[in-house]
Design an enzyme around this catalytic site. Structure first.
Site, PDB file in Angstrom:
ATOM      1  N   GLY A  51       0.913  -6.874 -13.291  1.00  0.00           N
ATOM      2  CA  GLY A  51       2.279  -7.392 -13.389  1.00  0.00           C
ATOM      3  C   GLY A  51       3.217  -6.222 -13.201  1.00  0.00           C
ATOM      4  O   GLY A  51       3.072  -5.458 -12.252  1.00  0.00           O
ATOM      5  N   CYS A  83      -4.540  -2.896 -13.175  1.00  0.00           N
ATOM      6  CA  CYS A  83      -3.269  -2.500 -12.566  1.00  0.00           C
ATOM      7  C   CYS A  83      -2.214  -2.202 -13.637  1.00  0.00           C
ATOM      8  O   CYS A  83      -2.331  -1.195 -14.325  1.00  0.00           O
ATOM      9  CB  CYS A  83      -2.833  -3.553 -11.559  1.00  0.00           C
ATOM     10  SG  CYS A  83      -1.751  -2.872 -10.299  1.00  0.00           S
ATOM     11  N   HIS A 182      -7.254  -5.589  -8.342  1.00  0.00           N
ATOM     12  CA  HIS A 182      -7.145  -6.944  -8.898  1.00  0.00           C
ATOM     13  C   HIS A 182      -8.370  -7.801  -8.578  1.00  0.00           C
ATOM     14  O   HIS A 182      -8.327  -8.599  -7.642  1.00  0.00           O
ATOM     15  CB  HIS A 182      -5.917  -7.644  -8.298  1.00  0.00           C
ATOM     16  CG  HIS A 182      -4.606  -7.112  -8.765  1.00  0.00           C
ATOM     17  ND1 HIS A 182      -3.891  -7.682  -9.795  1.00  0.00           N
ATOM     18  CD2 HIS A 182      -3.884  -6.048  -8.352  1.00  0.00           C
ATOM     19  CE1 HIS A 182      -2.777  -7.003  -9.991  1.00  0.00           C
ATOM     20  NE2 HIS A 182      -2.743  -6.004  -9.130  1.00  0.00           N
ATOM     21  N   GLU A 184      -9.351 -10.340 -10.016  1.00  0.00           N
ATOM     22  CA  GLU A 184      -9.140 -11.753 -10.359  1.00  0.00           C
ATOM     23  C   GLU A 184      -8.682 -12.589  -9.168  1.00  0.00           C
ATOM     24  O   GLU A 184      -8.630 -13.804  -9.254  1.00  0.00           O
ATOM     25  CB  GLU A 184      -8.125 -11.875 -11.519  1.00  0.00           C
ATOM     26  CG  GLU A 184      -6.668 -11.594 -11.173  1.00  0.00           C
ATOM     27  CD  GLU A 184      -6.323 -10.117 -11.036  1.00  0.00           C
ATOM     28  OE1 GLU A 184      -7.247  -9.272 -11.090  1.00  0.00           O
ATOM     29  OE2 GLU A 184      -5.131  -9.813 -10.849  1.00  0.00           O
TER      30      GLU A 184
HETATM   31  N1  GLN Z   1       3.480  -1.220 -10.008  1.00  0.00           N
HETATM   32  C1  GLN Z   1       3.248  -2.011 -11.183  1.00  0.00           C
HETATM   33  C2  GLN Z   1       3.646  -1.273 -12.445  1.00  0.00           C
HETATM   34  O1  GLN Z   1       3.955  -0.144 -12.416  1.00  0.00           O
HETATM   35  C3  GLN Z   1       1.817  -2.446 -11.291  1.00  0.00           C
HETATM   36  C4  GLN Z   1       1.485  -3.391 -10.164  1.00  0.00           C
HETATM   37  C5  GLN Z   1       0.491  -4.450 -10.516  1.00  0.00           C
HETATM   38  O2  GLN Z   1       0.134  -4.650 -11.671  1.00  0.00           O
HETATM   39  N2  GLN Z   1       0.082  -5.188  -9.525  1.00  0.00           N
HETATM   40  O3  GLN Z   1       3.638  -1.855 -13.484  1.00  0.00           O
END
Ligand code: GLN
Length: 207
Positions: A51, A83, A182, A184
């Site tokens: 996210g 992520c 990811h 998922e």
């Molecule tokens: N760039 C996002 C962050 O710094 C992470 C991206 C992702 O979770 N897909 O939170």
């Protein structure tokens, strides 16, 4: 496998919660969302989804989740962070805004948007010995990488091609697991299966 499937929560303040619930169920877990402090105690393990980590951090604090999550992580709860979830589990961030906090737990320094802001997303096959057999199709979306990792941290995967070759993108320390990518979204549930096994093992050892 015998026994009741472990109950695994997905932190549901922001991010791709639904995909992780589905992947965990496909990997043999029972699932629930974690949004309120009293829900933190109920789960045997937790997934922190991808996210936006700055937003996730703000919401975690606003909902009173930071202290109970930190306490359970410190007490050894298994957590998988993907992520933004990996960013949340990092003890240290490189070049982050000074007001961004993490939950911590994993002795790593993580760089956000490490592949460059212009690199929105890309995919690569990764060979991850702990997942056996076929390479993993790794989907990176504005992904972080692990800039450095402490002695206790086991590196599971590094970027294999291009200018970022060698950068760490999956790691484990004890019952904490992180990936920059990811799993998922690909239908390949091996990372989630590994995490469900970690949670099962953890519960077996504690019972
Ligand atoms: N760039 C996002 C962050 O710094 C992470 C991206 C992702 O979770 N897909 O939170």
């Amino acid at each position: 496998m015998t026994g009741i499937p472990p109950l695994i929560g997905v932190l549901a303040v922001q991010g791709d919660v639904r995909e992780h619930l589905a992947a965990l169920e496909a990997a043999g877990a029972r699932t629930t969302t974690v949004r309120r402090p009293e829900e933190v105690a109920a789960v045997g393990g937790l997934v922190i989804p991808g996210g936006e980590s700055t937003t996730m951090d703000k919401l975690v604090r606003a909902f009173g989740l930071q202290a109970p999550l930190r306490e359970r992580i410190a007490a050894g709860m298994p957590v998988y962070g993907s992520c933004a979830g990996m960013i949340m589990l990092a003890d240290r961030l490189a070049d982050a805004r000074p007001d961004q906090e993490t939950l911590g737990g994993l002795d790593i320094t993580v760089r956000r948007n490490a592949f460059g802001r212009q690199v929105d997303s890309f995919e690569e096959d990764l060979h991850i010995r702990e997942l056996g057999g076929e390479p993993v199709r790794a989907v990176f979306i504005r992904a972080p990488w692990i800039e450095d990792a402490g002695e206790s941290v086991q590196v599971l995967a590094r970027v294999e091609e291009g200018p970022a070759a060698g950068r760490i993108v999956a790691a484990r320390s004890g019952d904490l697991l992180v990936t920059s990518f990811h799993p998922e979204v690909t239908g390949d549930h091996r990372v989630h299966r590994l995490f469900v096994d970690i949670v099962r093992q953890h519960q077996r050892e504690r019972s």
